[in-house]
Scaffold this active site. Structure first.
Site, PDB file in Angstrom:
ATOM      1  N   GLU A 412      24.190  12.853 -22.076  1.00  0.00           N
ATOM      2  CA  GLU A 412      24.023  13.024 -20.630  1.00  0.00           C
ATOM      3  C   GLU A 412      23.739  11.713 -19.911  1.00  0.00           C
ATOM      4  O   GLU A 412      22.728  11.561 -19.247  1.00  0.00           O
ATOM      5  CB  GLU A 412      22.873  14.003 -20.357  1.00  0.00           C
ATOM      6  CG  GLU A 412      23.159  15.426 -20.776  1.00  0.00           C
ATOM      7  CD  GLU A 412      23.970  16.209 -19.750  1.00  0.00           C
ATOM      8  OE1 GLU A 412      24.515  15.574 -18.813  1.00  0.00           O
ATOM      9  OE2 GLU A 412      24.051  17.431 -19.899  1.00  0.00           O
ATOM     10  N   GLU A 488      26.589  21.401 -27.740  1.00  0.00           N
ATOM     11  CA  GLU A 488      25.428  22.238 -27.403  1.00  0.00           C
ATOM     12  C   GLU A 488      25.986  23.573 -26.936  1.00  0.00           C
ATOM     13  O   GLU A 488      26.892  23.607 -26.102  1.00  0.00           O
ATOM     14  CB  GLU A 488      24.582  21.637 -26.275  1.00  0.00           C
ATOM     15  CG  GLU A 488      23.844  20.378 -26.666  1.00  0.00           C
ATOM     16  CD  GLU A 488      23.023  19.757 -25.516  1.00  0.00           C
ATOM     17  OE1 GLU A 488      22.631  20.469 -24.583  1.00  0.00           O
ATOM     18  OE2 GLU A 488      22.803  18.534 -25.578  1.00  0.00           O
TER      19      GLU A 488
HETATM   20  C1  IPT Z   1      21.546  19.783 -21.627  1.00  0.00           C
HETATM   21  C2  IPT Z   1      20.960  18.603 -22.359  1.00  0.00           C
HETATM   22  O1  IPT Z   1      21.893  17.843 -23.003  1.00  0.00           O
HETATM   23  C3  IPT Z   1      19.865  18.935 -23.285  1.00  0.00           C
HETATM   24  O2  IPT Z   1      19.131  17.794 -23.547  1.00  0.00           O
HETATM   25  C4  IPT Z   1      19.021  20.011 -22.757  1.00  0.00           C
HETATM   26  O3  IPT Z   1      18.496  19.615 -21.550  1.00  0.00           O
HETATM   27  C5  IPT Z   1      19.853  21.221 -22.585  1.00  0.00           C
HETATM   28  O4  IPT Z   1      21.015  21.008 -21.859  1.00  0.00           O
HETATM   29  C6  IPT Z   1      19.114  22.344 -21.946  1.00  0.00           C
HETATM   30  O5  IPT Z   1      17.931  22.661 -22.594  1.00  0.00           O
HETATM   31  S1  IPT Z   1      21.467  19.485 -19.936  1.00  0.00           S
HETATM   32  C7  IPT Z   1      21.893  20.951 -19.144  1.00  0.00           C
HETATM   33  C8  IPT Z   1      21.218  21.058 -17.842  1.00  0.00           C
HETATM   34  C9  IPT Z   1      23.387  21.075 -19.025  1.00  0.00           C
END
Ligand code: IPT
Length: 963
Positions: A412, A488
């Site tokens: 990110e 993710e």
């Molecule tokens: C995304 C991030 O990469 C991760 O660090 C964590 O924040 C996760 O999602 C959510 O828990 S950011 C998300 C707002 C797309």
């Protein structure tokens, strides 16, 4: 500006060049232990403490490694995306919590043993300046990266030495470390003094490739030794060659996460011997498919932050080992080290036990998104060297781990030239591993296409190679030929994630899809206590933070104390490497391992008749090669009379390093027989007419209030209800901070404030019918609930609840059912249905039909933020009893949902922490005809259409009996 302090610099820190983390016979002195500590709110305090003679006896003591916020200094603070300070790099606030650390140590006999001495900090959050015996040896930043300083000149041989370290919470580096986690500072990984013998082995680089066509290995171990000649020995393979020489080994056993074959090796000069564990494996993208040793990789992965509820990111080796073992035991085969390189020992454990690793650089600048990415460090040339330095330190430290199969540039951080520079450097340095970076969707700089939180339909489109094109046709063509990783997905916040199976099906079906990494491994709840001493896990805002993101920090498959959540059991189920299914009168067994047969598994079956075990045995499956399937016949089973299932389990035949023999790897329940006649309700004896008596209506064991139609007594038990229940305490996925939220829709429709009006209490020849209209203020639509009671012979009672819809009631509804208040002493629950864990329409994949028993307390799932939980699905019957005997039994004509709590759904809704929930003297029994699915909208897609609960007529047909 030249007068900026040391920690406000765009430039990378001036520590020694990065190198591998080596296991060596050169002496090492751990400086971990209790240090002296002085805390200050600013970073410009006096440097008096660096003097060796400084009297620190008045200082407190602080363990190293640790975070000072977890020892009473300052406070933890949690933000996901927002920086907790103004964006004005490289400047940081004047309020800059600072820890001055001092440690006096005596060098043991024979120290230093000649050569040079190096001080190593394995992790200092966020920047540290270091003195030894009053002499400054340097400063560093890059919290999760190793830093080394040459301290040879400053060291006092044979005498007392004092190391002094000033650690600041905020530094320029903080702009590069905006990961979604607690802001926690300090020397949180170990501090070591290393002897660096002259003519020793400063660095080693292992290249150990495997040729799956021939079974041969190619080994090259190079060593940085100055001029000293070095030998590389791998006794088991008969290798004894000069460092740098390439050896072709006609036959080696490859390394994989399933069979983590390691060969012990040494690299020696006359002055030093380094010990290595070598794994032969080749990772390559071939025709758009990511392969290891020629086979298609399928990541059944999790994102792992380092976390412990008392220690924060200062995890111990035991914590790391526990993570690895729990992962292996739950069929997880891969880890993304979100979002920084882990403690180096963790990677040793991944090598040893077998986990594929995506090693991620310590980089995130997410908060720049809040200002439209203006000034993003990923694209500002002033930051270039610092970013490349971070990547270099990641790669150099971890380059020799067979488990590390991909490098990730970070998380990110938008897109930009500095990411390209990091990629370019990495490609030159280590062409053996593909690169990944999620945020640049053009994939300009990487080898693998990756995205996060995509809906199922989009993942499928990618699987088919039919994703929406990029504007640039050349980039589009390049990306279309790339393998895909869902880096993710399935946000495991609170109750959920729902819908895991739908993703897994796609990963297994489309070769381009290489699976992904569930977000995330563990809740980062910090252990805390209420004023009256009850323990709970704190989340964002609990430490008085001005800007914070609440319980978004608690989104793991494990609770903070590493007990598993229902979500982890679902993950284990969908990640099963062996799939067992019914096939005619046999059992189909599909081997989904990468490179293992099935000979390490025993297959056991159990036949249950109405939940009672009536027979068991084993199946002879034999060895089935990876990727292949077989069908085995079940033996002829004894006759059953009730509802019967055969459960087939694949268990470890012998102890593995990560689990004992008998550990269940996979299982499936096959239906053998459904009872021929419908359940209780219709087979019951003739009805007994109700009897009015002093304003009450007596119907068998029931006493109803003649005016309200409410059940007030059931045999000896005073009861309250049953009453239509639509509300559920919103789950994190209903609240959906980063997705489509249902909670506001539901509250807007007044579903949390329904009123119940009784329109009729009618006594008929056979029973009592109570008609109600259920609606909130201000709207015209309503639910109509009709409760029809019939007393049956033998102290039994039939209840048919018909739920109708009048006018406009927006769907989906949270749930549809009835709630009945029983005396709190009825606190033991037995049921025949799915269990033992909780289940909603799109969760509970690991549950199976059986007879289960839990206390009411055990039925509650303690999500850190209280929310709907604990429902058991597919319940045929349940009894709720008191310890001293007696109780109530409920049986459904059709299976129903069962939730039993010592508090109401409304109280659950109001609570902020589990400790806010107090038993109210009742046992609230909720019987539902349906729940809305769970989905994963807390960060990602919502409930899939098939799991939505429409506002439509429903019916519950129940039989109650007093026990
Ligand atoms: C995304 C991030 O990469 C991760 O660090 C964590 O924040 C996760 O999602 C959510 O828990 S950011 C998300 C707002 C797309």
């Amino acid at each position: 500006m030249s007068d900026r302090p040391w920690y406000e610099s765009f430039a990378p820190p001036p520590a020694l060049p990065a190198r591998a983390w080596l296991d060596t016979d050169a002496p090492r002195l751990s400086l971990d232990g209790l240090w002296r500590f002085r805390y200050a709110g600013r970073a410009d305090g006096p440097l008096d403490f660096i003097r060796p003679a400084f009297d620190d006896t008045g200082w407190e003591r602080l363990p190293v490694p640790s975070h000072w916020q977890l020892h009473g200094y300052g406070a933890p603070a949690y933000t996901n995306i927002s920086y907790p300070f103004p964006l004005d790099p490289p400047r940081v606030p004047d309020e800059n919590p600072t820890g001055d650390h001092r440690h006096a140590f005596r060098l043991p006999e024979g120290w230093p043993p000649g050569g040079r001495a190096v001080l190593r900090l394995a992790g200092a959050d966020s920047a540290a300046r270091v003195w030894l015996n009053g002499v400054e040896v340097g400063w560093t930043s890059g919290s999760r990266l190793t830093s080394e300083f040459d301290v040879t000149e400053a060291l006092r041989p044979g005498g007392d030495n004092v190391v002094a370290v000033r650690v600041v919470q905020w530094s320029a580096g903080s702009y590069l470390e905006d990961q979604d986690m607690w802001w926690l500072s300090g020397l949180f990984r170990g501090v070591d003094l290393l002897a660096r013998p002259a003519g020793g082995v400063a660095d080693v680089e292992v290249r150990a490739d495997y040729d799956h066509h021939t079974g041969a290995g190619t080994l090259t171990v190079t060593a940085a030794t100055g001029q000293a000649p070095a030998r590389v020995r791998v006794p088991e393979l008969g290798v004894d060659v000069a460092a740098g020489e390439t050896v072709r080994l006609p036959r080696v056993e490859p390394w994989s996460a399933e069979r983590p074959r390691l060969y012990d090796a040494t690299v020696s000069t006359g002055a030093e011997t380094v010990t290595l564990r070598i794994g032969f494996r080749t990772v390559r993208v071939v025709d758009g498919v990511l392969t290891a040793n020629g086979r298609r990789l399928l990541f059944r992965g999790v994102n792992r932050h380092e976390f412990h509820p008392d220690r924060g990111r200062a995890v111990t080796e035991e914590d790391m080992r526990e993570d690895v073992l729990l992962m292996k035991q739950h069929n997880i085969n891969a880890v993304r080290t979100s979002h920084y390189p882990p403690h180096p020992r963790f990677l040793d454990l991944c090598d040893e036990y077998g986990l594929w690793v995506v090693d991620e650089c310590d980089l995130e600048t997410h908060g720049y998104g809040t200002v439209d990415w203006r000034g993003n460090p990923a694209d500002d040339p002033r930051w270039r060297d610092a970013l490349v330095d971070r990547m270099r330190r990641t790669v150099e430290r971890d380059k020799n781990h067979p488990s590390v199969v991909l490098w990730s540039l970070g998380n990110e951080s938008g897109s930009g030239r500095n990411l390209a520079a990091m990629a370019g450097w990495t490609r030159r340095r280590d062409p053996s591993r593909p690169l990944l970076y999620e945020r640049d969707w053009t994939c300009r700089d990487v080898d693998v296409y990756s995205r996060m939180y995509l809906p199922v339909a989009e993942v499928e489109a990618i699987g088919r190679g039919e994703e929406a094109p990029l504007d640039d046709p050349a980039l589009d063509a390049r990306r279309r030929a790339m393998p895909f990783i869902h880096v993710e997905y399935a946000h495991a916040m609170g109750n959920g994630p729902g819908g895991l199976a739908e993703y897994q099906r796609l990963y297994e079906r489309y070769p381009r899809l290489h699976g992904g990494f569930v977000w995330e491994w563990i809740d980062h709840g910090i252990r805390a206590r209420t004023d009256d001493g009850r323990e709970f896990f704190a989340y964002g805002g609990d430490f008085g933070e001005e800007v914070h993101d609440g319980n978004f920090v608690a989104d793991g498959l494990l609770f903070p104390d590493r007990t598993s959540s229902p979500g982890l059991l679902d993950v284990k189920k969908v990640f099963e490497p062996v799939q067992i299914a019914g096939s005619g009168d046999g059992v189909a067994i599909a081997n989904r391992y990468l490179d293992s047969g099935l000979s390490h598994l025993d297959f056991r079956w159990t036949l249950e008749d109405d939940g009672e075990v009536v027979a068991r045995g084993t199946l002879a499956v034999g060895d089935v090669p990876a990727g292949e399937s077989t069908v085995v016949r079940l033996p002829s089973l004894p006759a059953t009379t009730g509802e019967a299932y055969v459960t087939v389990c694949a268990v470890l035949a012998a102890d593995e390093p990560w689990a004992k023999a008998g550990h269940e790897v996979a299982s499936t329940q096959l239906e053998v027989r459904q009872p021929a006649t419908p359940r209780a309700v219709t087979t019951s004896p003739a009805p007994v007419p109700p009897r009015p008596e002093g304003g009450q209506l007596h119907a068998g064991p029931a006493v109803l209030d003649g005016r309200t139609g409410r059940l007030v007594r059931l045999g000896p038990w005073e009861v309250d209800g049953p009453r239509l229940q639509v509300w559920r305490a919103p789950t994190d996925n209903d609240r959906a901070p980063h997705g489509e939220a249902l909670e506001p829709v539901w509250r807007g429709a007044g579903l949390d404030r329904l009123t119940h009006r009784v329109d009729e209490v009618a006594v008929t020849g056979t029973g009592v019918v109570v008609r109600t209209r259920v609606a909130p203020a201000a709207v015209d639509g309503a639910l109509l609930a009709t409760y029809a009671w019939t007393a049956l012979a033998g102290d039994r009672l039939r209840l048919v609840v018909d739920i109708g819809v009048e006018g406009h009631v927006p769907g989906p509804l949270p749930m549809l059912g009835v709630v009945l208040g029983l005396p709190g002493e009825l606190d033991q629950v037995e049921w025949f249905g799915r269990g033992p864990g909780e289940a909603y329409p799109d969760t509970g994949l690991a549950t199976r039909v059986g007879r289960w028993f839990r206390t009411v307390g055990e039925l509650q799932t303690p999500y850190l933020f209280p929310q709907e939980n604990g429902r058991r699905a597919g319940v045929r019957w349940a009894s709720v009893t008191a310890g001293r005997g007696g109780g109530v039994r409920v049986e459904g004509r059709a299976p129903f949902g069962l939730t039993v709590r010592p508090w109401t759904a409304e109280a659950l809704d109001r609570a902020a922490h589990p400790t806010d929930l107090v038993a109210d003297g009742h046992t609230w029994l909720t019987l539902d005809a349906g729940h809305n699915g769970i989905g994963s909208a807390s960060c990602g897609p919502g409930v899939l259409p098939g799991y939505l609960l429409p506002a439509a007529p429903a019916r519950l047909e129940l039989e109650l009996r007093v026990l």
